[in-house]
Design a protein around this motif. Structure first.
Motif, short mmCIF file in Angstrom:
data_model
loop_
_atom_site.label_atom_id
_atom_site.label_comp_id
_atom_site.label_asym_id
_atom_site.label_seq_id
_atom_site.Cartn_x
_atom_site.Cartn_y
_atom_site.Cartn_z
N LEU A 17 0.83 -1.20 0.00
CA LEU A 17 0.00 0.00 0.00
C LEU A 17 0.86 1.25 0.00
CD1 LEU A 17 -2.74 1.38 0.19
CD2 LEU A 17 -2.62 1.12 2.70
N ARG A 18 1.91 1.27 0.82
CA ARG A 18 2.79 2.43 0.88
C ARG A 18 3.51 2.64 -0.45
NH1 ARG A 18 6.18 2.06 6.43
NH2 ARG A 18 6.72 4.20 5.82
N ALA A 19 3.89 1.54 -1.08
CA ALA A 19 4.55 1.64 -2.39
C ALA A 19 3.59 2.19 -3.43
CB ALA A 19 5.07 0.27 -2.82
N LEU A 20 2.32 1.77 -3.37
CA LEU A 20 1.32 2.27 -4.30
C LEU A 20 1.11 3.77 -4.12
CD1 LEU A 20 -0.89 1.82 -6.42
CD2 LEU A 20 -2.47 1.25 -4.54
N VAL A 21 1.02 4.21 -2.88
CA VAL A 21 0.86 5.64 -2.61
C VAL A 21 2.06 6.41 -3.17
CG1 VAL A 21 0.76 7.39 -0.80
CG2 VAL A 21 -0.60 5.31 -0.60
N PHE A 22 3.26 5.89 -2.93
CA PHE A 22 4.45 6.56 -3.46
C PHE A 22 4.40 6.62 -4.98
CE2 PHE A 22 8.54 5.92 -5.58
CZ PHE A 22 9.15 7.13 -5.27
N ASN A 23 4.08 5.52 -5.63
CA ASN A 23 4.08 5.50 -7.09
C ASN A 23 3.12 6.53 -7.67
OD1 ASN A 23 5.97 3.43 -7.23
ND2 ASN A 23 4.42 1.81 -7.24
N ILE A 24 1.95 6.65 -7.05
CA ILE A 24 0.95 7.62 -7.53
C ILE A 24 1.45 9.05 -7.33
CG2 ILE A 24 -1.36 8.55 -7.15
CD1 ILE A 24 -2.24 5.68 -6.46
N LEU A 25 1.92 9.34 -6.11
CA LEU A 25 2.38 10.70 -5.81
C LEU A 25 3.64 11.06 -6.61
CD1 LEU A 25 1.82 10.90 -1.95
CD2 LEU A 25 0.38 11.80 -3.79
N LEU A 27 4.41 9.94 -9.57
CA LEU A 27 3.98 10.22 -10.93
C LEU A 27 3.37 11.61 -11.04
CD1 LEU A 27 3.43 9.35 -13.86
CD2 LEU A 27 1.29 8.31 -13.06
N LEU A 28 2.50 11.96 -10.10
CA LEU A 28 1.86 13.27 -10.13
C LEU A 28 2.89 14.39 -9.95
CD1 LEU A 28 -1.33 12.54 -7.98
CD2 LEU A 28 -1.20 12.83 -10.47
N TRP A 29 3.82 14.20 -9.02
CA TRP A 29 4.87 15.18 -8.77
C TRP A 29 5.74 15.37 -10.01
CZ3 TRP A 29 6.84 19.13 -6.44
CH2 TRP A 29 8.22 19.31 -6.32
N SER A 30 6.10 14.28 -10.66
CA SER A 30 6.95 14.35 -11.85
C SER A 30 6.24 15.05 -13.00
CB SER A 30 7.39 12.93 -12.27
OG SER A 30 8.14 12.31 -11.25
N VAL A 31 4.98 14.69 -13.23
CA VAL A 31 4.22 15.32 -14.31
C VAL A 31 4.07 16.82 -14.04
CG1 VAL A 31 1.96 15.46 -15.40
CG2 VAL A 31 2.99 13.23 -14.97
N ALA A 32 3.73 17.17 -12.80
CA ALA A 32 3.55 18.58 -12.46
C ALA A 32 4.85 19.37 -12.66
CB ALA A 32 3.07 18.71 -11.01
N MET A 33 5.96 18.83 -12.21
CA MET A 33 7.24 19.52 -12.34
C MET A 33 7.64 19.69 -13.80
SD MET A 33 8.70 20.76 -9.66
CE MET A 33 10.41 20.89 -10.20
N HIS A 34 7.41 18.66 -14.60
CA HIS A 34 7.76 18.75 -16.02
C HIS A 34 6.93 19.82 -16.73
CE1 HIS A 34 10.01 15.07 -15.33
NE2 HIS A 34 10.50 15.16 -16.54
N ILE A 35 5.66 19.91 -16.37
CA ILE A 35 4.79 20.92 -16.99
C ILE A 35 5.19 22.32 -16.54
CG2 ILE A 35 2.44 21.81 -17.12
CD1 ILE A 35 1.46 18.92 -16.93
N ILE A 36 5.38 22.48 -15.23
CA ILE A 36 5.74 23.79 -14.68
C ILE A 36 7.07 24.28 -15.25
CG2 ILE A 36 6.42 24.99 -12.56
CD1 ILE A 36 4.40 23.17 -11.08
#
Length: 248
Positions: A17-25, A27-36
């Motif tokens: 579960l903790r790994a799943l939470v990390f993977n989701i966050l 991914l979101l963090w990486s996408v947001a940073m690349h866009i910004i």
């Protein structure tokens, strides 16, 4: 026995579960940073490297908070003040993140295909990484050496994975000629680096495990050795230490 089995199952479920939470966050963090940071593609390399450090710091923080994965260093006294060549055991994506933060804006030797990844590859190209065409042979080695010299001229170290790819903990693959070419042509010390990151974050693994990764900086190999002696010494240091770390 039943209680132990139930406790083990709960631990495994929580790890997943903790790994799943990390993977989701992550991914979101990486996408947001690349866009910004897209406008920074037109900026000088130092601005891109600063943004990369921010993304990496956030990624490692998520790894610590969500997964419970930390790191410890051994042999930090072997890190020289001047830019050198780091030959690093490659088991996980973790060491690319950690060493990017730990060292002074290192340039990684990486396969040319990574530059073709949309957005991410563009940032790699603009940040001064050393991309090689693995089918180019002599011409590719010559260009790699020239790019490494230019990197040192900027005061940046160079990181290369001698095996050319990620390998599982306890395993090894033949060391590629790139490290020998850089050693012979650059005339700088080579710092071997061993680690056990693959025990916690395996190659292409979705599951990340809690614990403490150990990264060990081994004594620098001075310039001037003949090719066979250098390669034998390098492989003995990295493989011996990495296997010891993998065994705990």
């Amino acid at each position: 026995m039943a209680r132990l089995a139930a406790a083990a199952l709960v631990d495994q479920s929580m790890t997943a579960l903790r790994a799943l939470v990390f993977n989701i966050l992550y991914l979101l963090w990486s996408v947001a940073m690349h866009i910004i940071c897209l406008p920074l593609l037109a900026a000088p390399a130092p601005a891109i490297l600063a943004a990369a450090r921010c993304w990496i710091a956030g990624s490692l923080w998520l790894l610590k908070v969500c997964v419970g994965l930390n790191a410890r260093e051994v042999g930090a006294e072997n890190l020289p003040d001047q830019p050198v060549l780091f030959a690093v055991k490659h088991q996980s994506a973790w060491e690319t993140l950690y060493l990017s933060k730990r060292l002074n804006n290192p340039a990684f030797v990486l396969k040319k295909e990574l530059l073709l990844i949309p957005v991410f590859g563009w940032f790699l190209a603009r940040s001064g990484m050393i991309a090689i065409d693995r089918s180019g042979k002599a011409a590719a080695l010559k260009k790699m050496v020239a790019d490494a010299k230019a990197t040192f001229a900027q005061g940046r170290p160079v990181v290369i994975f001698p095996e050319g790819t990620r390998v599982a903990p306890g395993a090894s693959k033949p060391y590629q000629p790139g490290i020998a070419a850089l050693y012979a042509q650059l005339g700088v010390p080579v710092v071997p680096v061993a680690l056990n990151s693959g025990v916690f974050w395996g190659r292409k693994a979705v599951l990340k495990k809690p614990g403490t990764i150990t990264i060990e900086y081994l004594p620098p190999i001075p310039p001037g050795l003949d090719r066979k002696t250098f390669m034998r010494e390098l492989e003995a240091q990295i493989e011996g230490a990495s296997k010891r770390l993998a065994e705990g």
